[in-house]
Design a protein around this motif. Structure first.
Motif, PDB file in Angstrom:
ATOM      1  N   VAL A  13      78.546  44.560   3.473  1.00  0.00           N
ATOM      2  CA  VAL A  13      79.488  45.316   2.328  1.00  0.00           C
ATOM      3  C   VAL A  13      79.967  44.276   1.416  1.00  0.00           C
ATOM      4  CG1 VAL A  13      81.626  46.412   2.420  1.00  0.00           C
ATOM      5  CG2 VAL A  13      80.119  46.792   4.376  1.00  0.00           C
ATOM      6  N   ASP A  14      80.313  43.132   1.868  1.00  0.00           N
ATOM      7  CA  ASP A  14      80.664  41.843   0.809  1.00  0.00           C
ATOM      8  C   ASP A  14      79.641  41.859  -0.302  1.00  0.00           C
ATOM      9  OD1 ASP A  14      83.044  42.029   2.302  1.00  0.00           O
ATOM     10  OD2 ASP A  14      82.534  40.045   3.116  1.00  0.00           O
ATOM     11  N   VAL A  15      78.282  41.541   0.002  1.00  0.00           N
ATOM     12  CA  VAL A  15      77.361  41.499  -1.037  1.00  0.00           C
ATOM     13  C   VAL A  15      77.121  42.675  -1.845  1.00  0.00           C
ATOM     14  CG1 VAL A  15      74.708  40.932  -1.181  1.00  0.00           C
ATOM     15  CG2 VAL A  15      76.122  39.807   0.623  1.00  0.00           C
ATOM     16  N   VAL A  16      77.091  43.744  -1.082  1.00  0.00           N
ATOM     17  CA  VAL A  16      77.103  45.121  -2.273  1.00  0.00           C
ATOM     18  C   VAL A  16      78.373  45.064  -3.206  1.00  0.00           C
ATOM     19  CG1 VAL A  16      77.243  47.444  -2.238  1.00  0.00           C
ATOM     20  CG2 VAL A  16      75.950  46.403  -0.388  1.00  0.00           C
ATOM     21  N   ALA A  17      79.390  44.722  -2.687  1.00  0.00           N
ATOM     22  CA  ALA A  17      80.426  44.617  -3.688  1.00  0.00           C
ATOM     23  C   ALA A  17      80.331  43.773  -4.740  1.00  0.00           C
ATOM     24  CB  ALA A  17      81.744  44.384  -2.873  1.00  0.00           C
ATOM     25  N   GLN A  18      79.778  42.491  -4.263  1.00  0.00           N
ATOM     26  CA  GLN A  18      79.553  41.559  -5.570  1.00  0.00           C
ATOM     27  C   GLN A  18      78.284  41.830  -6.340  1.00  0.00           C
ATOM     28  OE1 GLN A  18      78.524  37.958  -3.296  1.00  0.00           O
ATOM     29  NE2 GLN A  18      80.665  37.852  -2.315  1.00  0.00           N
TER      30      GLN A  18
ATOM     31  N   ARG B 107      77.797  45.077  -7.281  1.00  0.00           N
ATOM     32  CA  ARG B 107      78.146  45.726  -8.118  1.00  0.00           C
ATOM     33  C   ARG B 107      78.814  45.185  -9.484  1.00  0.00           C
ATOM     34  NH1 ARG B 107      81.120  48.460  -4.151  1.00  0.00           N
ATOM     35  NH2 ARG B 107      79.885  49.693  -2.765  1.00  0.00           N
ATOM     36  N   GLY B 108      79.798  44.176  -9.000  1.00  0.00           N
ATOM     37  CA  GLY B 108      80.558  43.339  -9.971  1.00  0.00           C
ATOM     38  C   GLY B 108      79.679  42.579 -10.906  1.00  0.00           C
ATOM     39  N   ILE B 109      78.473  42.171 -10.570  1.00  0.00           N
ATOM     40  CA  ILE B 109      77.566  41.419 -11.363  1.00  0.00           C
ATOM     41  C   ILE B 109      76.823  42.319 -12.464  1.00  0.00           C
ATOM     42  CG2 ILE B 109      75.303  40.329 -11.513  1.00  0.00           C
ATOM     43  CD1 ILE B 109      75.957  38.813  -9.004  1.00  0.00           C
ATOM     44  N   ALA B 110      76.411  43.509 -11.887  1.00  0.00           N
ATOM     45  CA  ALA B 110      75.920  44.674 -12.670  1.00  0.00           C
ATOM     46  C   ALA B 110      76.760  45.022 -13.739  1.00  0.00           C
ATOM     47  CB  ALA B 110      75.399  45.790 -11.930  1.00  0.00           C
ATOM     48  N   GLN B 111      78.078  45.289 -13.465  1.00  0.00           N
ATOM     49  CA  GLN B 111      78.992  45.769 -14.383  1.00  0.00           C
ATOM     50  C   GLN B 111      79.538  44.704 -15.385  1.00  0.00           C
ATOM     51  OE1 GLN B 111      82.425  47.163 -12.033  1.00  0.00           O
ATOM     52  NE2 GLN B 111      81.069  49.168 -11.027  1.00  0.00           N
TER      53      GLN B 111
END
Length: 290
Positions: A82-87, A89-93
């Motif tokens: 879950v933590d990697v998925v959130a990171q 998303r942040g990189i893409a945005q």
């Protein structure tokens, strides 16, 4: 008389000779002038070791303006998916993109990211360092220049065709003509809309690159072994052994405590009963003095 005739012939001959010489000199001079006024070819020098200037062919128009559709695929492992998925998303945005389809669980997650094509390399470098390790990294580039050119040409032709049908519709007079022209116009407008959708899809694939990510859960790596050498290492080892021994002793006492609650009172009662029932030894008379 003959002498005069001979003298006249000699004079005429001299005149002709002078005229011929003058004509020869004029021809030679004109030839030299014409040769001097034109370009004089220069023979190439032999053994100079220098080649003449090479002819540079200019690039064809549009040779460098290629339409490229780029996509990538990443497979990572992580202790906390879950933590990697959130990171991610942040990189893409942060790169000006967005998150597409996503499926996240405790052990596995898959998500699609879209980022601007000119920022794909930087985003891939950041995404590759997420999680515990990088399992796979793939980058695909497809040249869609011919497809874009073909669709644009078909669009221009279809627009002209639609305009012609609309002009015919404006000139139609009878109901049958109007119905026939309208049916043809509807068909051609549908084809035009399909081509426009193809053009927009190609433009989107060129402007935005896609990244398909797969993240799998793995167990946390064991901690590195501690160094027990030296005095401090021996002290730490002895303290650890003392804690282990004390913990074992407390464990044994804890296991015996329920039994002691019953055995100790029973033993005390048995000892009291034994004291009561034990015969009292008779007193031994003291010997009298004689």
């Amino acid at each position: 008389m003959r002498t005069r005739w001979r003298a006249g012939l000699a004079a005429v001959g001299v005149v002709f000779v002078l005229a011929g010489c003058s004509a020869g000199q004029g021809t030679s001079a004109s030839t030299a002038d014409s040769a001097g006024s034109g370009p004089v070819p220069v023979a190439p020098q032999q053994g100079s070791g220098k080649a003449g200037p090479e002819k540079v062919t200019p690039p064809q128009p549009g040779a460098t303006d290629r339409k490229l559709s780029r996509s990538a695929r990443l497979e990572l492992t992580a202790t906390k998916v879950v933590d990697v998925v959130a990171q991610a998303r942040g990189i893409a945005q942060g790169a000006g993109g967005y998150t597409g389809q996503e499926s996240t669980g405790d052990d596995l997650a898959t998500l699609n990211l879209a980022v601007p094509a000119d920022k794909l390399d930087g985003a891939l470098d950041q995404l590759s360092h997420l999680g515990t390790s990088l399992v796979k990294r793939e980058l695909n580039t497809q040249d869609v220049t011919e497809q874009v050119v073909d669709v644009e040409a078909r669009l221009a032709t279809q627009r002209a065709s639609v305009e012609r049908i609309r002009a015919l519709l404006a000139k139609a007079t009878s109901v049958s003509e109007i119905a026939s022209v309208e049916s043809e116009l509807t068909s051609r407008e549908a084809t035009l809309e399909s081509l426009e959708q193809q053009r927009n899809s190609l433009a989107g694939s060129v402007a935005m690159a896609t990244v398909a990510m797969t993240i799998r859960s793995v167990a946390a790596p064991p901690p590195p072994p501690e160094d027990h050498s030296g005095f401090l290492g021996g002290l730490a080892g002895g303290w650890h052994a003392f804690l282990v021994f004390g913990g074992g002793l407390l464990t044994v006492l804890g296991a015996l405590a329920p039994f002691l609650l019953f055995l100790v009172p029973l033993g005390w009662l048995g000892w009291r009963l034994y004291r009561r029932r034990r015969p009292v030894p008779a007193a031994v008379p003291e010997p009298s003095e004689s």
